[in-house]
Design a protein around this motif. Sequence first.
Motif, PDB file in Angstrom:
ATOM      1  N   VAL A  11      27.593  35.732  46.247  1.00  0.00           N
ATOM      2  CA  VAL A  11      28.831  35.189  46.776  1.00  0.00           C
ATOM      3  C   VAL A  11      29.948  35.585  45.837  1.00  0.00           C
ATOM      4  O   VAL A  11      29.810  35.488  44.629  1.00  0.00           O
ATOM      5  N   LEU A  12      31.043  36.002  46.400  1.00  0.00           N
ATOM      6  CA  LEU A  12      32.176  36.329  45.550  1.00  0.00           C
ATOM      7  C   LEU A  12      32.916  35.062  45.179  1.00  0.00           C
ATOM      8  O   LEU A  12      33.290  34.275  46.021  1.00  0.00           O
ATOM      9  N   THR A  13      33.063  34.849  43.907  1.00  0.00           N
ATOM     10  CA  THR A  13      33.971  33.793  43.496  1.00  0.00           C
ATOM     11  C   THR A  13      35.088  34.472  42.740  1.00  0.00           C
ATOM     12  O   THR A  13      35.005  35.644  42.416  1.00  0.00           O
ATOM     13  N   ASP A  14      36.113  33.696  42.431  1.00  0.00           N
ATOM     14  CA  ASP A  14      37.334  34.324  41.962  1.00  0.00           C
ATOM     15  C   ASP A  14      37.448  34.459  40.464  1.00  0.00           C
ATOM     16  O   ASP A  14      38.363  33.919  39.871  1.00  0.00           O
ATOM     17  N   MET A  15      36.557  35.157  39.831  1.00  0.00           N
ATOM     18  CA  MET A  15      36.721  35.329  38.395  1.00  0.00           C
ATOM     19  C   MET A  15      37.545  36.572  38.136  1.00  0.00           C
ATOM     20  O   MET A  15      37.351  37.604  38.755  1.00  0.00           O
ATOM     21  N   GLU A  16      38.438  36.437  37.181  1.00  0.00           N
ATOM     22  CA  GLU A  16      39.322  37.545  36.862  1.00  0.00           C
ATOM     23  C   GLU A  16      38.853  38.186  35.572  1.00  0.00           C
ATOM     24  O   GLU A  16      38.034  37.649  34.842  1.00  0.00           O
ATOM     25  N   GLN A 182      30.052  36.798  40.059  1.00  0.00           N
ATOM     26  CA  GLN A 182      31.230  35.951  40.161  1.00  0.00           C
ATOM     27  C   GLN A 182      32.571  36.681  40.020  1.00  0.00           C
ATOM     28  O   GLN A 182      33.614  36.122  40.264  1.00  0.00           O
ATOM     29  N   TYR A 183      32.511  37.926  39.629  1.00  0.00           N
ATOM     30  CA  TYR A 183      33.735  38.658  39.323  1.00  0.00           C
ATOM     31  C   TYR A 183      34.401  39.191  40.589  1.00  0.00           C
ATOM     32  O   TYR A 183      33.737  39.712  41.474  1.00  0.00           O
ATOM     33  N   ARG A 184      35.704  39.044  40.651  1.00  0.00           N
ATOM     34  CA  ARG A 184      36.427  39.687  41.746  1.00  0.00           C
ATOM     35  C   ARG A 184      36.949  41.026  41.240  1.00  0.00           C
ATOM     36  O   ARG A 184      37.858  41.079  40.418  1.00  0.00           O
ATOM     37  N   PHE A 185      36.341  42.096  41.718  1.00  0.00           N
ATOM     38  CA  PHE A 185      36.701  43.420  41.210  1.00  0.00           C
ATOM     39  C   PHE A 185      38.135  43.770  41.574  1.00  0.00           C
ATOM     40  O   PHE A 185      38.605  43.411  42.646  1.00  0.00           O
ATOM     41  N   PRO A 186      38.824  44.447  40.670  1.00  0.00           N
ATOM     42  CA  PRO A 186      40.180  44.881  41.001  1.00  0.00           C
ATOM     43  C   PRO A 186      40.114  45.948  42.092  1.00  0.00           C
ATOM     44  O   PRO A 186      39.078  46.589  42.266  1.00  0.00           O
ATOM     45  N   GLU A 187      41.202  46.096  42.798  1.00  0.00           N
ATOM     46  CA  GLU A 187      41.226  47.146  43.813  1.00  0.00           C
ATOM     47  C   GLU A 187      41.178  48.509  43.134  1.00  0.00           C
ATOM     48  O   GLU A 187      41.654  48.660  42.016  1.00  0.00           O
ATOM     49  N   GLU A 188      40.654  49.462  43.845  1.00  0.00           N
ATOM     50  CA  GLU A 188      40.596  50.823  43.313  1.00  0.00           C
ATOM     51  C   GLU A 188      42.011  51.317  43.015  1.00  0.00           C
ATOM     52  O   GLU A 188      42.908  51.150  43.825  1.00  0.00           O
ATOM     53  N   TYR A 189      42.184  51.894  41.842  1.00  0.00           N
ATOM     54  CA  TYR A 189      43.544  52.332  41.485  1.00  0.00           C
ATOM     55  C   TYR A 189      43.804  53.815  41.688  1.00  0.00           C
ATOM     56  O   TYR A 189      44.932  54.242  41.801  1.00  0.00           O
ATOM     57  N   TYR A 190      42.755  54.630  41.709  1.00  0.00           N
ATOM     58  CA  TYR A 190      43.011  56.056  41.936  1.00  0.00           C
ATOM     59  C   TYR A 190      43.311  56.307  43.414  1.00  0.00           C
ATOM     60  O   TYR A 190      42.697  55.691  44.285  1.00  0.00           O
ATOM     61  N   PRO A 191      44.203  57.270  43.674  1.00  0.00           N
ATOM     62  CA  PRO A 191      44.402  57.667  45.070  1.00  0.00           C
ATOM     63  C   PRO A 191      43.090  58.248  45.620  1.00  0.00           C
ATOM     64  O   PRO A 191      42.321  58.854  44.872  1.00  0.00           O
TER      65      PRO A 191
END
Length: 699
Positions: A11-16, A182-191
């Motif tokens: 389950v995704l939880t909102d860890m930054e 638990q980590y919410r991965f950042p969005e992909e940053y490369y084009p």
Amino acid sequence: MQIAGCGKEWVLTDMEQNTPIIELKGVGEKTQKLFQKLGIETVGDLLASCPRDYEIFREPVRINRLTPGEICSVCAAVAGIPNEKKVRKLSILNVNVSDGTGTLQLTFFNMSFLKKALKQGAFYVFRGTVQSRGNQFVMEQPRYFSPEEYKRQTDSLIPKYSLTKGLTNQAFRKAVRQALVQYRFPEEYYPEKLLADCGLISVSQALEAIHFPADTQSLTQARKRLVFDEFFSFLYLLRQNRSFSEGLPNQYRMFETADTVRFLEQLPFPLTRAQKKVWQEIRDDLSSPRCMNRLVQGDVGSGKTILALLALLMTAANGFQGALMAPTEVLAAQHYETVCGYVEKFGLSFRPVLLVGSMTAREKREVCEKISSGEANLIIGTHALIQSKVTYHSLALVVTDEQHRFGVHQREALAEKGKSPHILVMSATPIPRTLAIILYGDLHISVVDELPADRLPIKNCVVNTSYRPRAYKFIAGQVKEGRQAYVVCPQVEEGELEELENVVDYAEKLKGALPADIQVAYLHGKMRPADKNRIMEEFAAHTIDVLVSTTVIEVGINVPNATVMMVENAERFGLAQLHQLRGRVGRGEHQSYCIFVSAQEKPETMERLEVLNHSNDGFYIASEDLKLRGPGDLFGIRQSGAFSFRMGDIYTDASVLAQASAALDKLLTSDPGLNCPEHGKLRRHLEETAANQVDFRTI
Ligand code: ADP
Ligand code: MG
């Protein structure tokens, strides 16, 4: 999504990124403290702590097929009653096991409970390093598994993390697994186009696979993505640095005076052709309309110090101040003494001072006064010269000797101290030209590609561990003739099971093996700075004969009287690094020797090490190293030195480096400021990493 080895839907939880690890399920205060010891505070830190190696549990090997020096597993039955000996407080338990093809002796230390736990006649899988003793194979302190337990793990890749006492590999893995859940991965940053062009997987896939690889292929892909990231942000910083430096006008235009000419005439040797060429390049820079930003690259012993002194002398003769930064206090003090000697002998116009951390507050204050009044025109020290609150009168040139790079931060810090001084970086790290152009993209490069003609070449040999007694005898002989020796061992991580030589134990053993009147001491990176300094000083002053050390001595010390360099577990080092280590000897008038001891007798290992035997050319060695490393060496061998990336290795990952460089150039050509909306995420990501970038590295 599923994580290999986890088996549960998650389950995704909102860890930054910045969530403290204590908030992870299963991580309590005690575990948190242990992680803090490793510098891991947040979930982001934890996920960024990639395994330093992976272990593959291969099918067990038959005893008659064992190869000494390798880590193997054998499936064998306990063939007798364990025999326990007590030596003072140590319990030594010996037990024979056999699999029908042969017998293997196991030795366990302080594990008396195994007397009962290992059942006679029962089969177990034992895993450890095989050694041969006489005509018998032995394994010390093997791990053991039931055959079923072992089978379950066979052929999977098991990550090995850097640990600290009290924190097991298993506990580490568990925390990472939880973090991935638990980590919410950042969005992909490369084009997307860049990802496709370079064949990169997403950052979230990469992080999962680096910690829980399904197979070697996904591990390789994960590693490529993370290494690419690391190089990409490094190169981005470099590009910024270049634009910053290129815009700087020369605020200290200099003229050549008689001082340098006279100094050259007085030197007991003429400059080599290569030195002359580089000196010309430096002189041109100092008198040009642009501020100097130059790297002088040259093999150890090629005579870079004289070039630095010439540049500093020209600066002093023009009425300005120059600073020389060395990687260690000992080396700074040595440079200071050399300069004082020259001042006395040749009447040079230097008014030198030494400024290092270990001086008393009062001494520092006095020196600082001389610096701010302009009374001192040559300041020698460590990188504290830039970082501390020293006010310069007219700082026009900063020379760094080894290991220090200038990032934007340092350049700006210097600029704040006055105007922008010229910068000259000296490096002995042998980097093939194609790589140097990328890695030093912010600097102009000069190469000292020639050694003074009067050098005695170092004699080398590559041997196995059975050669040790002879090597010790040889060292004792050299010491008797008044020389000194280094013995280098790889760094040992706490909790590491492999048979690596550890400096402290090794020094003890060596004391026993050498005559009692030989002074042996040890040095490693975890010692207090004051203790490190003391040991290096004592070695330089020859109160110590033999110094057992990790690679901290790589560039930090110059002792011309040392003639032997013995490297243990040489197979664990990159060739370029071994070559750097070799540069610690052969610096004086005496014949010098290098003994590379390999604990592994695999033909590929020996072939790789043999390169050192045949060549003394750092650039050639580095390029051979590139060719001879296989994919299996991705994690095992690490170069240290000027470029220590977390994961990337400039030699092994040379192609990824080139790819990252090309991709970045392409991107910046189309959008120099990364201002297009589709590059916003990438720009923010790069700015964030840049802020965390550490530009200085000291030992
Ligand atoms: P590195 O490039 O490793 O810094 P150094 O500057 O320490 O090398 O020089 C190594 C030694 O070689 C020093 O003792 C130095 O005095 C000597 N040396 C430098 N240039 C020459 C030369 N042209 N001819 C002979 N000896 C030289
Ligand atoms: Mg040097």
